[in-house]
Design a protein around this motif. Sequence first.
Motif, short mmCIF file in Angstrom:
data_model
loop_
_atom_site.label_atom_id
_atom_site.label_comp_id
_atom_site.label_asym_id
_atom_site.label_seq_id
_atom_site.Cartn_x
_atom_site.Cartn_y
_atom_site.Cartn_z
N THR A 107 41.81 30.91 45.97
CA THR A 107 41.42 31.36 44.64
C THR A 107 42.38 30.82 43.59
OG1 THR A 107 40.63 33.42 45.63
CG2 THR A 107 40.90 33.40 43.24
N PRO A 108 41.88 30.27 42.48
CA PRO A 108 42.78 29.83 41.40
C PRO A 108 43.69 30.98 40.98
CG PRO A 108 40.55 29.06 40.99
CD PRO A 108 40.47 29.99 42.17
N ALA A 109 44.96 30.68 40.72
CA ALA A 109 45.95 31.71 40.43
C ALA A 109 45.52 32.62 39.29
CB ALA A 109 47.29 31.06 40.11
N GLU A 110 44.89 32.04 38.26
CA GLU A 110 44.50 32.84 37.11
C GLU A 110 43.36 33.81 37.43
OE1 GLU A 110 42.35 28.82 36.72
OE2 GLU A 110 44.30 29.61 37.40
N ASN A 111 42.62 33.54 38.50
CA ASN A 111 41.50 34.40 38.90
C ASN A 111 41.87 35.43 39.96
OD1 ASN A 111 39.87 32.93 37.17
ND2 ASN A 111 39.11 31.57 38.77
N PHE A 112 43.04 35.27 40.57
CA PHE A 112 43.38 36.12 41.71
C PHE A 112 43.55 37.59 41.35
CE2 PHE A 112 46.23 37.67 45.16
CZ PHE A 112 45.30 37.56 46.18
N PRO A 113 44.11 37.95 40.18
CA PRO A 113 44.19 39.38 39.84
C PRO A 113 42.83 40.07 39.85
CG PRO A 113 45.65 38.14 38.42
CD PRO A 113 44.84 37.12 39.20
N ALA A 114 41.79 39.38 39.37
CA ALA A 114 40.45 39.97 39.39
C ALA A 114 39.96 40.13 40.83
CB ALA A 114 39.48 39.10 38.60
N THR A 115 40.28 39.16 41.68
CA THR A 115 39.92 39.25 43.09
C THR A 115 40.62 40.43 43.75
OG1 THR A 115 39.52 36.86 43.27
CG2 THR A 115 40.01 38.05 45.31
N GLN A 116 41.91 40.59 43.46
CA GLN A 116 42.66 41.71 44.01
C GLN A 116 42.07 43.05 43.57
OE1 GLN A 116 46.77 40.55 42.86
NE2 GLN A 116 47.29 41.00 44.99
N ALA A 117 41.68 43.13 42.31
CA ALA A 117 41.10 44.37 41.80
C ALA A 117 39.79 44.69 42.52
CB ALA A 117 40.87 44.26 40.30
N LYS A 118 38.99 43.66 42.78
CA LYS A 118 37.73 43.86 43.49
C LYS A 118 38.00 44.37 44.91
CE LYS A 118 33.54 41.37 44.92
NZ LYS A 118 32.85 40.04 44.92
N LEU A 119 38.95 43.75 45.58
CA LEU A 119 39.28 44.17 46.94
C LEU A 119 39.84 45.59 46.95
CD1 LEU A 119 40.91 40.87 48.29
CD2 LEU A 119 38.54 41.65 48.56
N ALA A 120 40.63 45.91 45.94
CA ALA A 120 41.20 47.26 45.85
C ALA A 120 40.11 48.31 45.69
CB ALA A 120 42.18 47.34 44.69
N SER A 121 39.01 47.95 45.01
CA SER A 121 37.90 48.90 44.85
C SER A 121 37.27 49.21 46.20
CB SER A 121 36.85 48.35 43.87
OG SER A 121 36.10 47.29 44.44
N PHE A 122 37.24 48.23 47.08
CA PHE A 122 36.72 48.47 48.43
C PHE A 122 37.69 49.35 49.22
CE2 PHE A 122 34.95 43.89 48.04
CZ PHE A 122 33.96 44.33 47.18
N ALA A 123 38.98 49.08 49.05
CA ALA A 123 40.00 49.84 49.77
C ALA A 123 40.07 51.29 49.32
CB ALA A 123 41.37 49.17 49.58
N ASN A 124 39.57 51.59 48.12
CA ASN A 124 39.61 52.96 47.60
C ASN A 124 38.64 53.90 48.30
OD1 ASN A 124 41.57 52.38 45.69
ND2 ASN A 124 40.10 51.92 44.07
N GLY A 125 37.73 53.34 49.08
CA GLY A 125 36.74 54.16 49.76
C GLY A 125 37.29 54.87 50.97
N VAL A 126 36.40 55.51 51.69
CA VAL A 126 36.76 56.24 52.91
C VAL A 126 37.01 55.29 54.07
CG1 VAL A 126 35.87 57.85 54.66
CG2 VAL A 126 35.56 58.33 52.21
N GLY A 127 36.23 54.21 54.14
CA GLY A 127 36.36 53.30 55.26
C GLY A 127 35.49 52.07 55.09
N THR A 128 35.46 51.26 56.13
CA THR A 128 34.68 50.02 56.14
C THR A 128 34.07 49.82 57.51
OG1 THR A 128 36.18 48.98 54.54
CG2 THR A 128 34.73 47.52 55.80
N ILE A 129 32.79 49.48 57.53
CA ILE A 129 32.13 49.13 58.78
C ILE A 129 32.18 47.62 58.95
CG2 ILE A 129 30.03 49.35 60.17
CD1 ILE A 129 29.10 51.43 57.99
#
Length: 200
Positions: free
Chosen positions: A74-96
Motif C-alpha cells: 500500500t502507498p505510504a500515504e494511503n496506509f493510515p486509511a487501510t489501518q483504520a479499515k482493518l481496525a474496524s474489523f478488529a473492533n468486532g467480536v470475532g472473525t470467521i
Amino acid sequence: MTNLFDLQQTRRSIYALGNHINLSEEAVSDLIFKTIKESPSAFNSQGSRAIILFGDASKTLWNDITANALKSLTPAENFPATQAKLASFANGVGTILFFEDQAVIKGLQANVPLYADNFPVWAEQSNGMAQYATWMALAEAGIGANLQHYNPVIDDAVTAKWNIPANWKLRSQMPFGSIENPADAKDYNNDTDRFTTYDK
C-alpha cells in the motif's frame, strides 16, 4: 422464524462493528458451525471448513497479520486509511475464516474424472453458499458482519499462526459483531436489465 425475503433484506455489509452481542462465544460457534453443516455442496462433498477467531485472535488477524501483509503493498500515504479499515474489523467480536479443503476436491476428481474440471468451480459455489447462509444466520441473530478477501496475501501467516492444515485453502474472512452503525440504503439496478421469464 423470519421470512426468507425479509432476512435477505436484513443481511447487509456492516462495517461499524462492536463487541456487544447477546450470544456467548459457544452459542455463536454453534450457530455458525450448524449453518455451514447444513449448507449444500456438490456430490454432498462437504468440503467447506471454518475457523472462528474470537477476541485477541481476531485482533491479531487484522491489526498484525493483515496490516503487516498490506503495509508493503500500500502507498505510504494511503496506509493510515487501510489501518483504520482493518481496525474496524478488529473492533468486532470475532472473525470467521472460510476455507475449502483441496483434498476433497482432488478426491472427487480422482473418483469422478468425467467432472474433474468442474469440481473446483462447484467447490467455490458451495463455499459461497456457506458464506451467504452464515451471513444470514448472523443477521437473523441481530449480529452484523461483512465479507473480506485478503487471501492469498495473508495465507501463509494465517496458516503458521493457527496451524491450518496444508490442504485447506483460505477463501474469505467474515468479521462480525454488534451493529454500531447500520448500513446505508441499498440501490438496485433495473429489474428488466437483470431478469426475464419465458413460458415456451
